[in-house]
Each structure stands twice: as C-alpha cells, then as structure tokens.
Design a protein around this motif. Structure first.
Motif, PDB file in Angstrom:
ATOM      1  N   ARG A   1       0.792  -1.231   0.000  1.00 33.02           N
ATOM      2  CA  ARG A   1       0.000   0.000   0.000  1.00 33.02           C
ATOM      3  C   ARG A   1       0.831   1.293   0.000  1.00 33.02           C
ATOM      4  NH1 ARG A   1      -5.854  -0.801   2.847  1.00 33.02           N
ATOM      5  NH2 ARG A   1      -6.668  -2.047   1.127  1.00 33.02           N
ATOM      6  N   PRO A   2       1.907   1.406   0.765  1.00 30.04           N
ATOM      7  CA  PRO A   2       2.705   2.638   0.650  1.00 30.04           C
ATOM      8  C   PRO A   2       3.293   2.816  -0.756  1.00 30.04           C
ATOM      9  CG  PRO A   2       3.251   1.497   2.674  1.00 30.04           C
ATOM     10  CD  PRO A   2       2.365   0.582   1.887  1.00 30.04           C
ATOM     11  N   TRP A   3       3.641   1.717  -1.381  1.00 32.36           N
ATOM     12  CA  TRP A   3       4.165   1.765  -2.741  1.00 32.36           C
ATOM     13  C   TRP A   3       3.079   2.274  -3.688  1.00 32.36           C
ATOM     14  CZ3 TRP A   3       3.861  -1.686  -7.209  1.00 32.36           C
ATOM     15  CH2 TRP A   3       4.903  -1.516  -8.128  1.00 32.36           C
ATOM     16  N   LEU A   4       1.861   1.761  -3.542  1.00 31.83           N
ATOM     17  CA  LEU A   4       0.738   2.228  -4.358  1.00 31.83           C
ATOM     18  C   LEU A   4       0.423   3.690  -4.058  1.00 31.83           C
ATOM     19  CD1 LEU A   4      -1.682  -0.842  -4.142  1.00 31.83           C
ATOM     20  CD2 LEU A   4      -0.285  -0.138  -6.105  1.00 31.83           C
ATOM     21  N   PHE A   5       0.529   4.076  -2.783  1.00 33.39           N
ATOM     22  CA  PHE A   5       0.276   5.466  -2.406  1.00 33.39           C
ATOM     23  C   PHE A   5       1.218   6.396  -3.158  1.00 33.39           C
ATOM     24  CE2 PHE A   5       0.452   9.360  -0.082  1.00 33.39           C
ATOM     25  CZ  PHE A   5      -0.817   9.538   0.446  1.00 33.39           C
ATOM     26  N   ALA A   6       2.480   6.010  -3.288  1.00 33.04           N
ATOM     27  CA  ALA A   6       3.450   6.849  -4.000  1.00 33.04           C
ATOM     28  C   ALA A   6       3.021   7.060  -5.448  1.00 33.04           C
ATOM     29  CB  ALA A   6       4.849   6.223  -3.931  1.00 33.04           C
ATOM     30  N   PHE A   7       2.537   6.019  -6.097  1.00 34.51           N
ATOM     31  CA  PHE A   7       2.041   6.161  -7.470  1.00 34.51           C
ATOM     32  C   PHE A   7       0.835   7.093  -7.503  1.00 34.51           C
ATOM     33  CE2 PHE A   7       4.428   2.252  -8.148  1.00 34.51           C
ATOM     34  CZ  PHE A   7       4.938   2.429  -9.418  1.00 34.51           C
ATOM     35  N   ALA A   8      -0.088   6.920  -6.560  1.00 30.12           N
ATOM     36  CA  ALA A   8      -1.289   7.755  -6.505  1.00 30.12           C
ATOM     37  C   ALA A   8      -0.917   9.211  -6.218  1.00 30.12           C
ATOM     38  CB  ALA A   8      -2.258   7.230  -5.447  1.00 30.12           C
ATOM     39  N   PHE A   9       0.023   9.420  -5.309  1.00 28.48           N
ATOM     40  CA  PHE A   9       0.462  10.777  -4.989  1.00 28.48           C
ATOM     41  C   PHE A   9       1.043  11.459  -6.225  1.00 28.48           C
ATOM     42  CE2 PHE A   9       3.961  13.606  -3.777  1.00 28.48           C
ATOM     43  CZ  PHE A   9       3.235  14.588  -3.136  1.00 28.48           C
ATOM     44  N   ASN A  10       1.917  10.758  -6.935  1.00 25.09           N
ATOM     45  CA  ASN A  10       2.512  11.337  -8.144  1.00 25.09           C
ATOM     46  C   ASN A  10       1.452  11.632  -9.191  1.00 25.09           C
ATOM     47  OD1 ASN A  10       5.133  11.332  -7.139  1.00 25.09           O
ATOM     48  ND2 ASN A  10       5.531   9.264  -7.861  1.00 25.09           N
ATOM     49  N   ALA A  11       0.492  10.731  -9.348  1.00 23.90           N
ATOM     50  CA  ALA A  11      -0.579  10.943 -10.323  1.00 23.90           C
ATOM     51  C   ALA A  11      -1.429  12.149  -9.928  1.00 23.90           C
ATOM     52  CB  ALA A  11      -1.449   9.695 -10.442  1.00 23.90           C
ATOM     53  N   ALA A  12      -1.773  12.265  -8.643  1.00 18.34           N
ATOM     54  CA  ALA A  12      -2.574  13.402  -8.179  1.00 18.34           C
ATOM     55  C   ALA A  12      -1.798  14.706  -8.335  1.00 18.34           C
ATOM     56  CB  ALA A  12      -2.989  13.200  -6.728  1.00 18.34           C
ATOM     57  N   SER A  13      -0.522  14.669  -8.041  1.00 17.01           N
ATOM     58  CA  SER A  13       0.315  15.857  -8.174  1.00 17.01           C
ATOM     59  C   SER A  13       0.391  16.303  -9.634  1.00 17.01           C
ATOM     60  CB  SER A  13       1.709  15.560  -7.629  1.00 17.01           C
ATOM     61  OG  SER A  13       2.536  16.685  -7.728  1.00 17.01           O
ATOM     62  N   ASN A  14       0.632  15.358 -10.524  1.00 21.68           N
ATOM     63  CA  ASN A  14       0.679  15.678 -11.958  1.00 21.68           C
ATOM     64  C   ASN A  14      -0.681  16.163 -12.443  1.00 21.68           C
ATOM     65  OD1 ASN A  14       3.353  14.910 -12.058  1.00 21.68           O
ATOM     66  ND2 ASN A  14       2.901  12.849 -12.791  1.00 21.68           N
ATOM     67  N   HIS A  15      -1.734  15.553 -11.957  1.00 22.03           N
ATOM     68  CA  HIS A  15      -3.088  15.923 -12.343  1.00 22.03           C
ATOM     69  C   HIS A  15      -3.387  17.366 -11.941  1.00 22.03           C
ATOM     70  CE1 HIS A  15      -7.305  15.186 -13.258  1.00 22.03           C
ATOM     71  NE2 HIS A  15      -7.609  15.752 -12.107  1.00 22.03           N
ATOM     72  N   ARG A  16      -2.999  17.738 -10.739  1.00 20.86           N
ATOM     73  CA  ARG A  16      -3.249  19.104 -10.246  1.00 20.86           C
ATOM     74  C   ARG A  16      -2.422  20.133 -10.995  1.00 20.86           C
ATOM     75  NH1 ARG A  16      -5.321  19.899  -4.705  1.00 20.86           N
ATOM     76  NH2 ARG A  16      -4.144  21.827  -4.806  1.00 20.86           N
TER      77      ARG A  16
END
Length: 184
Positions: free
Chosen positions: A69-84
């Motif tokens: 889950r922390p590994w997946l969180f990092a992907f989600a964080f990067n995606a959200a950051s790029n999205h914003r």
C-alpha cells in the motif's frame, strides 16, 4: 499514432495473476487515496486506472519484502500531483464527502456525522498536497515517518516537518470552516 495492443502471450505469465490480484484488491484503496488527495469525483475512475497502468509497468521492480500500500500510495500521490499541475485543473472545486451515515442511527446523529465528514473533507482539501500526503499516510494509513519518507523519497526530517505543518494547516482550516458556519 498507433496504439499498441498487448496480447496475453506477450506478458510474463507470472505477472498476470499477481497484477490482476493487486488490481482487484487495491482498486478501492487507490481510488480513495486519489479522492483524499483532491482528485475530483468525475475523474477518479480514469486516474485510478492510469495509476494501475503505471503500477503494471513497475511491478517487476516491487520489493516484495515491503508492504504494497505505501508503494501504491506513491504512485497515486505522483498521479494526483501531476493531475493538479495541469492548467485545466487549477480551478478549485468544492469537494463534499458522500453521505456515509449509519442508517440505524437517529436522524440528528446522521446529520451531525455527515456535517463532520464534510468539514473534515473540506479542511483536508485546504492542506497542501505534499503535506496532505504525509498526513494521510501517517494519520489514516498508520505508517511510520521513516516508512513515509522512504515511500515519498524525501528526507525523514522533511517528512516530520510536513506532518507538523499539515496538522497545523488542517486545524486552522477546521477552525476557519467552523467560524464560517457560526460554530465554536
């Protein structure tokens, strides 16, 4: 531009069940993380699938001795950051939490619960994204600061600082929102 269609035979057989299992088990988790990181409801499904496309490409590099889950969180964080960072997403939208009240609870308790959830979601949306990521991983997911620092690839002291500042931003946002509502 031609699209590449992967045939089942071209992918490593061992990766297919593993990825599929991760996708099925963790789709809701990644979707909720993206929502908490400020991705609008209308874009959650697409962005969640984009995250899993990236995960699929990196799955052979995943260290199975670490939690997923922390590994997946990092992907989600990067995606959200790029999205914003996209220009079309610069307008802030009011995010309201979906109703999650207990159907057995009395109506007045349901109203209070819904209002508290809305307040929490709105306050969380006012915390900067870098700090919100640390706050979510620590307070919601229960990970230690050293784990968070490793997951987000930041120094440990930076993670501690972001957590402290995120808590302050969250508390300030809650106080301001309550003041706007006329609450104490």
């Amino acid at each position: 531009m031609t699209r590449r269609v992967w045939k089942r035979a071209e992918l490593p057989p061992a990766a297919l069940p593993s990825f599929r299992a991760h996708f099925e088990q963790e789709f809701s988790y990644v979707r909720n993380v993206l929502r908490r990181l400020g991705v609008p409801e209308r874009e959650l499904e697409d962005l969640t699938q984009q995250v899993f496309l990236q995960v699929h490409g990196q799955l052979p590099r995943f260290d199975t001795s670490r939690p997923l889950r922390p590994w997946l969180f990092a992907f989600a964080f990067n995606a959200a950051s790029n999205h914003r960072s996209l220009a079309r997403h610069r307008v802030e939208l009011c995010v309201v939490a979906p109703e999650m009240a207990d159907p057995v609870a009395p109506a007045d308790e349901q109203l209070i619960t819904r209002q508290e959830l809305e307040l929490a979601e709105l306050a969380l949306a006012r915390v900067s994204l870098d700090r919100r990521a640390v706050l979510l991983l620590h307070e919601i997911e229960g990970h230690s600061i050293p784990e968070i620092a490793q997951t987000l690839d930041i120094p440990v002291n930076t993670a501690y600082s972001r957590l402290r500042l995120a808590r302050q931003e969250y508390e300030l946002a809650v106080r301001r929102l309550r003041a706007q509502r006329g609450e104490s």
